[in-house]
Design a protein around this motif. Structure first.
Motif, PDB file in Angstrom:
ATOM      1  N   THR A   1      51.164  70.252  72.134  1.00 32.57           N
ATOM      2  CA  THR A   1      51.802  71.509  72.535  1.00 32.57           C
ATOM      3  C   THR A   1      51.432  71.807  73.984  1.00 32.57           C
ATOM      4  OG1 THR A   1      51.627  72.324  70.270  1.00 32.57           O
ATOM      5  CG2 THR A   1      52.032  73.979  71.970  1.00 32.57           C
TER       6      THR A   1
ATOM      7  N   ASP B   1      50.746  83.038  74.472  1.00 33.12           N
ATOM      8  CA  ASP B   1      51.682  83.521  73.452  1.00 33.12           C
ATOM      9  C   ASP B   1      52.485  84.708  73.965  1.00 33.12           C
ATOM     10  OD1 ASP B   1      50.991  81.466  71.846  1.00 33.12           O
ATOM     11  OD2 ASP B   1      50.004  82.662  70.302  1.00 33.12           O
TER      12      ASP B   1
ATOM     13  N   TRP C   1      44.972  81.211  64.413  1.00 29.30           N
ATOM     14  CA  TRP C   1      45.328  79.798  64.187  1.00 29.30           C
ATOM     15  C   TRP C   1      44.458  79.267  63.064  1.00 29.30           C
ATOM     16  CZ3 TRP C   1      43.488  74.748  64.398  1.00 29.30           C
ATOM     17  CH2 TRP C   1      44.442  73.744  64.612  1.00 29.30           C
TER      18      TRP C   1
ATOM     19  N   SER D   1      47.816  72.216  72.628  1.00 28.30           N
ATOM     20  CA  SER D   1      47.075  71.358  71.706  1.00 28.30           C
ATOM     21  C   SER D   1      47.131  69.914  72.175  1.00 28.30           C
ATOM     22  CB  SER D   1      47.591  71.489  70.271  1.00 28.30           C
ATOM     23  OG  SER D   1      48.865  70.920  70.156  1.00 28.30           O
TER      24      SER D   1
ATOM     25  N   ARG E   1      48.364  66.522  61.604  1.00 36.29           N
ATOM     26  CA  ARG E   1      47.533  67.699  61.860  1.00 36.29           C
ATOM     27  C   ARG E   1      48.310  68.883  61.331  1.00 36.29           C
ATOM     28  NH1 ARG E   1      47.788  71.331  66.665  1.00 36.29           N
ATOM     29  NH2 ARG E   1      49.160  72.176  65.098  1.00 36.29           N
TER      30      ARG E   1
ATOM     31  N   ARG F   1      50.444  85.793  63.693  1.00 30.86           N
ATOM     32  CA  ARG F   1      50.132  86.862  64.632  1.00 30.86           C
ATOM     33  C   ARG F   1      50.162  88.198  63.921  1.00 30.86           C
ATOM     34  NH1 ARG F   1      52.229  82.852  66.103  1.00 30.86           N
ATOM     35  NH2 ARG F   1      51.357  81.599  67.768  1.00 30.86           N
TER      36      ARG F   1
HETATM   37  O1  LIG Z   1      49.227  74.272  66.937  1.00 30.21           O
HETATM   38  C1  LIG Z   1      49.666  74.026  68.053  1.00 30.21           C
HETATM   39  O2  LIG Z   1      49.834  72.887  68.454  1.00 30.21           O
HETATM   40  C2  LIG Z   1      50.013  75.149  68.973  1.00 30.21           C
HETATM   41  C3  LIG Z   1      49.691  76.469  68.387  1.00 30.21           C
HETATM   42  C4  LIG Z   1      49.950  77.627  69.275  1.00 30.21           C
HETATM   43  O3  LIG Z   1      50.428  77.543  70.362  1.00 30.21           O
HETATM   44  C5  LIG Z   1      49.597  78.948  68.756  1.00 30.21           C
HETATM   45  O4  LIG Z   1      49.003  79.027  67.687  1.00 30.21           O
HETATM   46  O5  LIG Z   1      49.918  79.934  69.412  1.00 30.21           O
END
Ligand SMILES: O=C(O)CCC(=O)C(=O)O
Ligand SMILES: [Fe+2]
Length: 321
Positions: free
Chosen positions: A153, A158, A175, A242, A251, A257
């Protein structure tokens, strides 16, 4: 579990916090895995009957099965499993999954206690939320330009992927690794204290948006390996992304949120709900079937109109050149 003052100051000062042993693995995460096994079964059957795959891969466990299906069909399909809708092109039958085991993670009391310690007693489940199955890069199908489908990612905040109405809110990202996420698996990485440095420019890049390396302290990034049951909290302005998945297994994570009830979600076309409330306990949503139907209603109405715009970034900024 309530956070103590040390934990709260870590989050406030560093822009992130890992909290261990929040989510019960056997009563919350195992049922989630079971539920997604049935979703994967449906996925396999649909692709098989459309002639997109040669085998159902029924004898493989979850990770291998999904990876084999993606390889065989030559494309990843994250939307089939996601509990949100895409930002554009929604149709009346766009796939999505809003099952009870997912709802049980979003509303898990131990998690909501942690969230309450940060944003207060009135907790809204923000609809910007995803399940992410990131396949091992060595098996992942490629895009036309040779890049891995659903790889690492890109760097972002965010706050940069939601609308301006969420700019002044207390939106908190949570997360959750469904399985242990090490560096090899492609865990998150982030820049501590970047949340004190404002919203960076995001540039449209390869069908997504990303902060260019030159405009933030990318050299200060740390990776955040995590154990199943832990949660990572992040401020809406913390720069993160990520790592690529270099392991043999997908994964698997959820990112959720929350914001205080009454604040804007940043994606008003999608449905959120009151998850916890001291002031109006009766307003809290407890029925996963209602949550599912809220998303089906949103899909129906979004399929019938123009796509809303969730992207404020045009690429005109000199840093995007
Ligand atoms: O899990 C990911 O690779 C990215 C997660 C992410 O950007 C987030 O949780 O805001
Ligand atoms: Fe993010």
């Amino acid at each position: 579990m309530k956070l103590d003052n040390n934990q709260l100051s870590h989050l406030e000062n560093e822009g992130y916090l890992v909290v261990e042993d929040v989510i019960n693995t056997s009563t919350v995460l195992d049922p989630l895995v079971k539920e997604y096994e049935t979703v994967l079964d449906n996925f396999a059957n649909e692709l098989f009957s459309n002639g997109e795959i040669k085998d159902l891969y029924e004898n493989s466990e979850f990770s291998d099965r999904l990876t084999q299906i993606y390889m065989d069909s030559g494309r990843v399909n994250p939307q089939y499993f996601d509990f949100s809708l895409p930002q554009s092109g929604i149709k009346h039958d766009t796939p999505m999954w809003h099952g009870p085991a997912v709802f049980n993670v979003l509303t898990c009391p131990e998690l909501l206690d942690v969230v309450e310690s940060v944003i207060g007693t009135e907790v809204y489940s923000n609809p910007v939320q995803h399940v992410r199955f990131k396949p091992p890069e060595k098996y992942s199908p490629l895009n036309k330009n040779g890049t891995v489908q659903l790889g690492a990612t890109r760097w972002h905040q965010d706050n940069g992927v939601v609308n301006e109405d969420a700019d002044e809110t207390d939106m908190l990202t949570v997360w959750i690794p469904v399985w242990d996420a090490s560096e090899l698996d492609g865990c998150l990485h982030l820049v501590p204290r970047s949340h004190k440095e404002g919203l960076n420019v995001h540039c449209p890049t390869d069908g997504t948006i990303a902060i260019p390396d030159e405009v933030f302290r990318v050299q200060d990034a740390i990776s955040v390996p995590m154990k199943r049951g832990s949660v990572l909290l992040m401020h809406r302005l913390t720069c993160h992304g990520s790592l690529p998945n270099k392991s043999e297994r997908i994964r698997w994570s959820l990112d959720l949120r929350y914001n205080p009830i009454g604040q804007s979600s940043g994606r008003l076309a999608f449905p959120g709900f009151n998850a916890k409330s001291a002031l109006k306990p009766d307003s809290v949503l407890q029925n996963p079937a209602i949550w599912d139907s809220m998303w089906k209603d949103a899909r129906k109405s979004l399929a019938a109109k123009e796509d809303p715009n969730y992207n404020r970034w045009s690429g005109d900024h000199p840093a995007c050149a």
